[in-house]
Design a protein around this motif. Structure first.
Motif, PDB file in Angstrom:
ATOM      1  N   VAL A  14       0.645  -1.128   0.120  1.00 50.13           N
ATOM      2  CA  VAL A  14      -0.162  -0.290  -0.016  1.00 50.13           C
ATOM      3  C   VAL A  14       0.461   1.226  -0.470  1.00 50.13           C
ATOM      4  O   VAL A  14       2.124   1.348   1.009  1.00 50.13           O
ATOM      5  CB  VAL A  14      -0.715  -0.019   1.393  1.00 50.13           C
ATOM      6  N   PHE A  15       0.518   2.292  -0.737  1.00 51.04           N
ATOM      7  CA  PHE A  15       1.651   3.122  -1.081  1.00 51.04           C
ATOM      8  C   PHE A  15       0.784   4.413  -0.722  1.00 51.04           C
ATOM      9  O   PHE A  15      -0.828   4.159  -0.912  1.00 51.04           O
ATOM     10  CB  PHE A  15       1.838   3.523  -2.165  1.00 51.04           C
ATOM     11  N   GLU A  16       1.878   5.914  -0.127  1.00 53.38           N
ATOM     12  CA  GLU A  16       0.258   7.521   0.253  1.00 53.38           C
ATOM     13  C   GLU A  16       1.064   7.651  -0.568  1.00 53.38           C
ATOM     14  O   GLU A  16       2.304   8.414  -1.016  1.00 53.38           O
ATOM     15  CB  GLU A  16       1.413   7.173   1.554  1.00 53.38           C
ATOM     16  N   ILE A  17      -0.303   8.855  -1.132  1.00 52.49           N
ATOM     17  CA  ILE A  17       0.240   9.381  -1.641  1.00 52.49           C
ATOM     18  C   ILE A  17      -0.189  11.031  -1.312  1.00 52.49           C
ATOM     19  O   ILE A  17      -0.920  11.165  -0.103  1.00 52.49           O
ATOM     20  CB  ILE A  17      -0.294   9.399  -3.614  1.00 52.49           C
ATOM     21  N   THR A  18       0.633  12.062  -1.788  1.00 54.05           N
ATOM     22  CA  THR A  18       0.391  13.312  -0.845  1.00 54.05           C
ATOM     23  C   THR A  18       0.378  14.287  -1.834  1.00 54.05           C
ATOM     24  O   THR A  18       1.602  14.359  -2.667  1.00 54.05           O
ATOM     25  CB  THR A  18       1.954  14.000   0.224  1.00 54.05           C
ATOM     26  N   THR A  19      -0.678  14.723  -1.580  1.00 53.92           N
ATOM     27  CA  THR A  19      -1.349  16.187  -3.354  1.00 53.92           C
ATOM     28  C   THR A  19       0.112  17.553  -2.579  1.00 53.92           C
ATOM     29  O   THR A  19       0.204  17.363  -1.525  1.00 53.92           O
ATOM     30  CB  THR A  19      -2.446  16.564  -3.077  1.00 53.92           C
ATOM     31  N   HIS A  20      -0.693  18.252  -3.748  1.00 51.55           N
ATOM     32  CA  HIS A  20       0.601  19.622  -3.858  1.00 51.55           C
ATOM     33  C   HIS A  20      -0.314  20.195  -2.887  1.00 51.55           C
ATOM     34  O   HIS A  20      -0.087  21.111  -1.170  1.00 51.55           O
ATOM     35  CB  HIS A  20       0.223  20.207  -5.192  1.00 51.55           C
ATOM     36  N   LEU A  21      -1.859  19.800  -2.004  1.00 47.88           N
ATOM     37  CA  LEU A  21      -2.162  20.668  -1.266  1.00 47.88           C
ATOM     38  C   LEU A  21      -2.258  19.638   0.558  1.00 47.88           C
ATOM     39  O   LEU A  21      -2.754  20.328   1.161  1.00 47.88           O
ATOM     40  CB  LEU A  21      -4.177  20.600  -1.380  1.00 47.88           C
ATOM     41  N   GLY A  22      -1.768  18.752   0.265  1.00 49.11           N
ATOM     42  CA  GLY A  22      -1.307  18.103   1.307  1.00 49.11           C
ATOM     43  C   GLY A  22      -1.997  17.004   1.544  1.00 49.11           C
ATOM     44  O   GLY A  22      -1.786  16.137   3.032  1.00 49.11           O
ATOM     45  N   LYS A  23      -2.816  16.911   0.948  1.00 48.41           N
ATOM     46  CA  LYS A  23      -4.344  15.892   1.297  1.00 48.41           C
ATOM     47  C   LYS A  23      -3.274  14.450   1.341  1.00 48.41           C
ATOM     48  O   LYS A  23      -2.354  14.412   0.430  1.00 48.41           O
ATOM     49  CB  LYS A  23      -4.910  15.586  -0.107  1.00 48.41           C
ATOM     50  N   LYS A  24      -3.204  13.117   2.022  1.00 50.56           N
ATOM     51  CA  LYS A  24      -2.987  12.540   1.177  1.00 50.56           C
ATOM     52  C   LYS A  24      -4.221  11.137   1.351  1.00 50.56           C
ATOM     53  O   LYS A  24      -4.922  11.625   1.344  1.00 50.56           O
ATOM     54  CB  LYS A  24      -2.410  11.381   3.136  1.00 50.56           C
ATOM     55  N   ILE A  25      -4.034  10.237  -0.213  1.00 46.64           N
ATOM     56  CA  ILE A  25      -4.702   9.011  -0.088  1.00 46.64           C
ATOM     57  C   ILE A  25      -3.706   8.276   0.142  1.00 46.64           C
ATOM     58  O   ILE A  25      -2.178   7.704  -0.690  1.00 46.64           O
ATOM     59  CB  ILE A  25      -4.963   9.964  -1.943  1.00 46.64           C
ATOM     60  N   LYS A  26      -4.080   6.933   0.398  1.00 45.53           N
ATOM     61  CA  LYS A  26      -3.775   5.803   1.119  1.00 45.53           C
ATOM     62  C   LYS A  26      -4.457   4.675  -0.171  1.00 45.53           C
ATOM     63  O   LYS A  26      -5.335   4.358  -0.278  1.00 45.53           O
ATOM     64  CB  LYS A  26      -4.091   5.091   2.230  1.00 45.53           C
TER      65      LYS A  26
END
Length: 194
Positions: A5-17
């Motif tokens: 499982v990976f965690e993405i951090t968007t430019h706005l600081g949102k985190k998506i697993k």
């Protein structure tokens, strides 16, 4: 089966697993996580559907909004809200005193740089309804870095959410208009979750 499982951090600081095969909508169509590159843009909904029957009184949202923006929730018997704006203090005091057995105590302005309002009790043998409400929604005892939106906020209708954000904005929001007319708006908070 098991997958990494990976965690993405968007430019706005949102985190998506997500897993590597999870699909995201981009400007070039759907792509799996493994196909995304740094600086790729992914779509988010403009609005989320809200099916709300949750109607909360404005005085509670006023107290919550000011407490989220300028509140100290870590006092053992009550909580403080700080403001140097007399109109904000007046509105906050009126809202706070709508709670049962709760009185607004404004600090001596000559002793403090920024006046504060304390959620005191009228009858010391009974709890303050305001303090008990803050406990019930999970706000009491939170440091500035730990503040969050209580879960009920996500079930409010758009008008109530706007009302709450307006009260928060009065405490910690800002609009800057630059010399070139460029407008920059921001809300200052120490909490990453906010």
């Amino acid at each position: 089966g098991k997958k990494p499982v990976f965690e993405i951090t968007t430019h706005l600081g949102k985190k998506i697993k997500s897993s590597e095969t999870h699909r995201f909508l981009t400007v070039n169509g759907w792509k799996q996580l493994g196909e995304l590159k740094i600086k790729d843009r992914i779509a988010v909904p403009r609005t989320l559907p809200i099916n709300s029957s949750n109607d909360i009184e404005d005085y509670k949202l006023t107290v919550l909004g000011y407490a989220l923006s300028e509140g100290n929730m870590c006092h053992p018997h009550g909580f403080y809200v700080f403001s140097s704006d007399p109109k904000q203090i007046e509105e906050y005091c009126q809202s706070l005193e709508n709670f049962k057995n709760t009185k607004a105590t404004v600090s001596d302005k000559s002793r403090h740089l920024c006046p504060s309002v304390y959620s005191g009790r009228i009858n010391l043998k009974e709890p303050s309804e305001a303090v008990e409400w803050m406990r019930s929604i999970g706000m009491y005892g939170k440091k500035a870095t730990e503040k969050i939106f209580p879960s009920f906020v996500f079930n409010l209708n758009p008008q109530k959410i706007a009302f709450l954000i307006a009260k928060m904005w009065e405490g910690d929001g800002c609009i800057n208009i630059g010399k070139n007319g460029y407008v920059n708006t921001y809300y200052a908070t120490s909490s990453r979750k906010m």
